[in-house]
Design a protein around this motif. Structure first.
Motif, PDB file in Angstrom:
ATOM      1  N   ASP A   4       0.851  -1.186   0.000  1.00  0.00           N
ATOM      2  CA  ASP A   4       0.000   0.000   0.000  1.00  0.00           C
ATOM      3  C   ASP A   4       0.888   1.237   0.000  1.00  0.00           C
ATOM      4  O   ASP A   4       1.860   1.308   0.766  1.00  0.00           O
ATOM      5  N   LEU A   6       1.071   5.381   0.354  1.00  0.00           N
ATOM      6  CA  LEU A   6       0.402   6.582   0.846  1.00  0.00           C
ATOM      7  C   LEU A   6       1.058   7.774   0.167  1.00  0.00           C
ATOM      8  O   LEU A   6       2.256   8.012   0.329  1.00  0.00           O
ATOM      9  N   HIS A  35      -3.140   5.205  -1.889  1.00  0.00           N
ATOM     10  CA  HIS A  35      -4.111   5.939  -1.095  1.00  0.00           C
ATOM     11  C   HIS A  35      -3.728   7.416  -1.087  1.00  0.00           C
ATOM     12  O   HIS A  35      -2.581   7.762  -0.776  1.00  0.00           O
ATOM     13  N   ILE A  37      -3.365  10.742   0.436  1.00  0.00           N
ATOM     14  CA  ILE A  37      -3.297  11.327   1.775  1.00  0.00           C
ATOM     15  C   ILE A  37      -4.246  12.514   1.899  1.00  0.00           C
ATOM     16  O   ILE A  37      -4.839  12.749   2.954  1.00  0.00           O
ATOM     17  N   CYS A  69      -4.241   8.558   7.578  1.00  0.00           N
ATOM     18  CA  CYS A  69      -4.088   7.681   6.416  1.00  0.00           C
ATOM     19  C   CYS A  69      -3.379   6.388   6.811  1.00  0.00           C
ATOM     20  O   CYS A  69      -3.772   5.299   6.389  1.00  0.00           O
ATOM     21  N   THR A  73      -5.011   2.610   6.721  1.00  0.00           N
ATOM     22  CA  THR A  73      -4.348   1.575   5.918  1.00  0.00           C
ATOM     23  C   THR A  73      -3.968   0.378   6.771  1.00  0.00           C
ATOM     24  O   THR A  73      -4.007  -0.770   6.311  1.00  0.00           O
ATOM     25  N   LEU A 108       5.259   5.278   2.607  1.00  0.00           N
ATOM     26  CA  LEU A 108       4.818   6.655   2.791  1.00  0.00           C
ATOM     27  C   LEU A 108       5.706   7.579   1.966  1.00  0.00           C
ATOM     28  O   LEU A 108       6.925   7.593   2.139  1.00  0.00           O
TER      29      LEU A 108
END
Length: 241
Positions: A4, A6, A35, A37, A69, A73, A108
């Motif tokens: 995942d 971010l 995803h 943010i 976030c 997640t 991230l």
């Protein structure tokens, strides 16, 4: 493996829909989700940055959208949170190998002048792509995720495809040749045409050793040379006597 990401720019990761990683996604060998943010910002204008306390140039990513976030997640992915930043260990093949064994990872991507220091409480590992500046963590995340994903079992046709590549064993990869057998007067080394697998193995090992010694002395100094390695390296000197 589930990954995942971010980010403020999820569209940048459509690159993974192509080529080898794209086929791995279709087969379900890996799963990559991004995803935004910004969607977690409580600011009515979806603002995710602000001026730094104490003054200074640029803007800093605020903690609330990032932390929320991450928390959201984490309900889907329990893996390590990896931040792409300058304080981290410089990425290399050893880190890639270790991370490829994980079942879940969260990346991230920072922007602007960086992230609020308090976000580090939610970060498990920081990785740097190198000692240079990029416009955002997304650009650093792409090669790192690619490097990790290609070592997930089944992504490449055969495991040998990556175990013999540069850096995997600590050495640069040996020279590669394909058809035609002769091109502009340059011929493929005879040993590669011989069909003698042991001689080919020794030639490739020797070439990897020589290339690494001449091109990347820093890598060569870390190699634990075997007796065969020493013999292969010294062959040319012996033959010249």
């Amino acid at each position: 493996m589930r990954i995942d990401i971010l980010t403020l720019f999820p569209e940048m990761f459509s690159i993974f829909n192509h080529s080898i990683i794209g086929r791995a996604l279709e087969k379900g060998l890996i799963e990559i989700n991004s995803h935004n943010i910004r969607e977690f910002s409580l600011n009515k204008h979806k603002k995710v940055d602000d001026y730094p306390y104490g003054g200074g140039a640029g803007m800093v990513m605020t903690p609330q959208p990032i932390v929320d976030c991450i928390k959201a997640t984490k309900k889907l992915n329990r893996g390590k949170v990896i931040f792409l930043g300058p304080r981290g260990k410089t990425f290399n093949q050893e880190i890639a190998k270790n991370l490829s064994k994980e079942k879940e990872l969260i990346f991230l991507c920072g922007h602007y002048e960086g992230i609020d220091e308090r976000v580090y409480n939610y970060i498990d590992l920081e990785i740097s792509l190198g000692d240079f500046i990029l416009t955002g963590g997304e650009i650093a995340a792409i090669p790192i995720i690619d490097s990790i994903s290609r070592m997930v079992p089944g992504v490449l046709a055969v495991e040998e495809s990556y175990t013999e590549e540069s850096f995997y064993s600590g050495l640069l990869e040996y020279p590669q040749y394909t058809r035609p057998e002769e091109f502009e007067g340059l011929k493929v080394p005879e040993v590669l045409l011989s069909g003698h697998h042991e001689n080919i193995r020794k030639w490739r090992r020797k070439q990897s050793l020589i290339l690494t010694k001449t091109k990347r002395a820093d890598l060569f100094s870390k190699i634990n040379l075997t007796k065969e390695d020493i013999k292969l390296i010294n062959e040319d000197n012996i033959n010249k006597r």
